[in-house]
Scaffold this active site. Structure first.
Site, PDB file in Angstrom:
ATOM      1  CG  ASP A 185     -52.844  69.604 -12.610  1.00 54.51           C
ATOM      2  OD1 ASP A 185     -52.440  69.048 -13.685  1.00 54.51           O
ATOM      3  OD2 ASP A 185     -51.855  70.054 -11.835  1.00 54.51           O
TER       4      ASP A 185
ATOM      5  CG  HIS B 146     -49.767  68.711 -15.722  1.00 54.44           C
ATOM      6  ND1 HIS B 146     -50.169  68.071 -14.630  1.00 54.44           N
ATOM      7  CD2 HIS B 146     -49.205  67.731 -16.530  1.00 54.44           C
ATOM      8  CE1 HIS B 146     -49.771  66.825 -14.648  1.00 54.44           C
ATOM      9  NE2 HIS B 146     -49.158  66.572 -16.135  1.00 54.44           N
TER      10      HIS B 146
ATOM     11  CD  GLU C 140     -48.327  70.211 -11.952  1.00 58.57           C
ATOM     12  OE1 GLU C 140     -49.279  70.316 -12.487  1.00 58.57           O
ATOM     13  OE2 GLU C 140     -47.990  69.256 -11.224  1.00 58.57           O
TER      14      GLU C 140
HETATM   15  C1  GLP Z   1     -47.040  63.785 -16.649  1.00 55.18           C
HETATM   16  C2  GLP Z   1     -46.497  64.139 -17.885  1.00 55.18           C
HETATM   17  C3  GLP Z   1     -47.481  64.721 -18.855  1.00 55.18           C
HETATM   18  C4  GLP Z   1     -48.738  63.797 -19.092  1.00 55.18           C
HETATM   19  C5  GLP Z   1     -49.352  63.536 -17.766  1.00 55.18           C
HETATM   20  C6  GLP Z   1     -50.577  62.564 -18.014  1.00 55.18           C
HETATM   21  O1  GLP Z   1     -47.236  64.419 -15.689  1.00 55.18           O
HETATM   22  N1  GLP Z   1     -45.391  64.992 -17.533  1.00 55.18           N
HETATM   23  O2  GLP Z   1     -46.781  65.165 -20.061  1.00 55.18           O
HETATM   24  O3  GLP Z   1     -49.583  64.316 -19.916  1.00 55.18           O
HETATM   25  O4  GLP Z   1     -48.556  63.013 -17.104  1.00 55.18           O
HETATM   26  O5  GLP Z   1     -50.218  61.113 -17.978  1.00 55.18           O
HETATM   27  P1  GLP Z   1     -50.944  60.124 -18.464  1.00 55.18           P
HETATM   28  O6  GLP Z   1     -51.089  60.133 -19.945  1.00 55.18           O
HETATM   29  O7  GLP Z   1     -50.229  58.810 -18.033  1.00 55.18           O
HETATM   30  O8  GLP Z   1     -52.166  60.194 -17.722  1.00 55.18           O
END
Ligand code: GLP
Length: 261
Positions: A136, A138, A143
């Site tokens: 999304d 973030h 968010e």
């Molecule tokens: C979580 C973390 C973020 C991260 C996101 C994506 O929400 N708080 O810092 O970037 O996940 O995760 P992934 O790297 O596992 O796709």
């Protein structure tokens, strides 16, 4: 903003690991900003390899986590502090106490967020901040709708993020906390170099909006466009929705050898 498109995530890990090694080589007391999730693992593996080869010491460096879940049981391996201890600290030589995260067990969470901001300032700010990106858009746990000027604070996760992160909790979305503490977007923008990584087709839409869309609180990662030194490292799949992909490739392939990330 520099966009670097690489063939795969291992190559991205080597590039960003090399950038961190170079930073710490020049400035051993550097302050690193650490991200969690699956994306930065390639960087942590690369740092571990460099340390094992005797090429890198983090013995004088400090590090700050971006964010943390609130309310996980003590010792839960999915707490971000535990994740970083397992995936990075165990394989390098940070001094005891050199890696910090927000104190989500504090009785007064609002004061704990202020304390975290103070600790970041007292350390002189973050030299290089690693970032992933949520589907999304973030960054950290900011968010959509997060103020672009926000500071470290408590946030509620969206249903989409809780669903995305359920894979770390045996696919049980009920186990994913509702609440987190995250550095704000304003906090993140104060780091001297931002390095956002995105891999896989599921990140393509968010990466394109972040890099080429309007700057908007609805896509928190678009705040990187406001930063004077932001690097976005993507694999081919995450680059698939970028309009200027060919330009980014040409820029990268013609980059002078002396110019670092
Ligand atoms: C979580 C973390 C973020 C991260 C996101 C994506 O929400 N708080 O810092 O970037 O996940 O995760 P992934 O790297 O596992 O796709």
């Amino acid at each position: 903003m520099e966009v670097v498109i690489l063939p795969d995530r291992a190559t991205a890990g080597q590039l960003v690991g090399g950038t961190i090694a170079e930073l710490v080589g020049k400035r051993p007391e550097a302050v690193l900003g650490l991200a969690t999730g699956s994306t930065p693992l390639v960087v942590y593996r690369d740092l571990a390899r460099r340390h094992a080869a005797g090429e890198l010491s983090l013995g004088r460096a400090q590090a700050f986590l971006l964010d943390e879940y609130i309310g996980l049981p003590t010792g839960d391996p999915e707490a971000y502090r535990a994740f970083i201890a397992r995936e990075l600290e165990a394989h390098v030589d940070f001094a005891p106490g050199a890696v910090r995260g927000p104190d989500v067990r504090a009785g007064d969470l609002v004061s704990a967020c202020d304390d975290y901001e103070r600790a970041l300032r007292a350390a002189g700010g973050v030299d290089l901040q690693l970032l992933g990106i949520g589907t999304d858009g973030h960054i950290g746990f900011n968010e959509p709708g997060s103020s672009l000027a926000s500071r470290t604070r408590i946030k509620t996760l969206t249903a989409q993020t809780r669903r995305d992160n359920a894979r770390f909790f045996d696919d049980d979305v009920e186990r994913v906390p509702w609440h987190v503490v995250t550095q704000g977007i304003g906090t993140i923008l104060e780091a001297r170099h931002l390095v956002l990584l995105a891999f896989g087709p599921e990140k393509a839409a968010a990466a394109a909006l972040a890099v080429e869309g309007p700057v908007t609180a609805m896509v928190p990662a678009s705040a990187l466009q406001l930063h004077p030194h932001a690097t976005v490292v993507v694999d081919e799949e995450a680059a698939s929705a970028l309009h200027l992909a060919d330009y980014y490739r040409e820029t990268w392939s013609h980059k002078p050898d002396w110019q670092a990330l």
